[in-house]
Design a protein around this motif. Structure first.
Motif, PDB file in Angstrom:
ATOM      1  N   GLN A   5      -3.295   2.814  -7.605  1.00 12.75           N
ATOM      2  CA  GLN A   5      -2.274   2.618  -6.579  1.00 12.75           C
ATOM      3  C   GLN A   5      -0.945   2.200  -7.195  1.00 12.75           C
ATOM      4  O   GLN A   5       0.106   2.600  -6.723  1.00 12.75           O
ATOM      5  CB  GLN A   5      -2.738   1.583  -5.561  1.00 12.75           C
ATOM      6  N   GLU A  82      -5.763   9.255  -1.613  1.00 12.48           N
ATOM      7  CA  GLU A  82      -4.816  10.314  -1.271  1.00 12.48           C
ATOM      8  C   GLU A  82      -5.007  10.748   0.187  1.00 12.48           C
ATOM      9  O   GLU A  82      -4.034  10.975   0.904  1.00 12.48           O
ATOM     10  CB  GLU A  82      -4.982  11.516  -2.208  1.00 12.48           C
ATOM     11  N   GLU A  85      -3.518   8.157   2.526  1.00 14.25           N
ATOM     12  CA  GLU A  85      -2.055   8.257   2.580  1.00 14.25           C
ATOM     13  C   GLU A  85      -1.599   9.436   3.422  1.00 14.25           C
ATOM     14  O   GLU A  85      -0.629   9.340   4.163  1.00 14.25           O
ATOM     15  CB  GLU A  85      -1.483   8.371   1.174  1.00 14.25           C
ATOM     16  N   LYS A  88      -1.919   8.527   7.061  1.00  6.44           N
ATOM     17  CA  LYS A  88      -0.835   7.622   7.457  1.00  6.44           C
ATOM     18  C   LYS A  88       0.468   8.388   7.675  1.00  6.44           C
ATOM     19  O   LYS A  88       1.183   8.149   8.648  1.00  6.44           O
ATOM     20  CB  LYS A  88      -0.625   6.535   6.401  1.00  6.44           C
ATOM     21  N   GLU A  89       0.762   9.306   6.756  1.00 11.20           N
ATOM     22  CA  GLU A  89       1.994  10.087   6.881  1.00 11.20           C
ATOM     23  C   GLU A  89       1.959  10.970   8.124  1.00 11.20           C
ATOM     24  O   GLU A  89       2.949  11.069   8.858  1.00 11.20           O
ATOM     25  CB  GLU A  89       2.202  10.953   5.638  1.00 11.20           C
TER      26      GLU A  89
END
Length: 108
Positions: A5, A82, A85, A88-89
């Motif tokens: 991270q 990954e 993330e 979340k995006e």
């Protein structure tokens, strides 16, 4: 995973170098040696393969099957981060689109 991270978006290290460091961090569990490994790679005074060989000698006591199994676990964990993330995006973008839609309806 904390190592991954913290360095995965590093502009000073290539993707290959990052993966090397992650493997070493996972196999050794030693934060200080991992930090030194990162510093050695970033300085670039010694070829990457030579640095890799030197650091891998410190964790060579693992049987091949355990090393392969550890590699699989590490790869799955990196994919999981990954994936998290990306979700979340996508969520942020969806919230933005919904907010824009509400604003447009209210302005009519």
């Amino acid at each position: 995973m904390k190592t991954y991270q913290s360095i995965r978006k590093s502009e000073e290290m290539s993707e290959k170098q990052i993966k090397q460091v992650i493997r070493f961090a996972y196999n050794s569990g030693d934060k200080e040696l991992t930090s030194q490994y990162i510093s050695d790679l970033i300085r670039g005074e010694i070829p990457d393969e030579e640095i890799k060989k030197d650091y891998e000698e410190l964790t060579d006591d693992m049987p091949k099957w355990a090393e392969d199994f550890g590699e699989l676990i590490l790869t799955m964990a990196m994919c999981s981060l990954e994936h998290e993330e990306a979700i979340k995006e996508l969520n942020e973008r969806l919230e933005e689109i919904l907010w824009q839609t509400k604003s447009q309806k209210q302005s009519r």
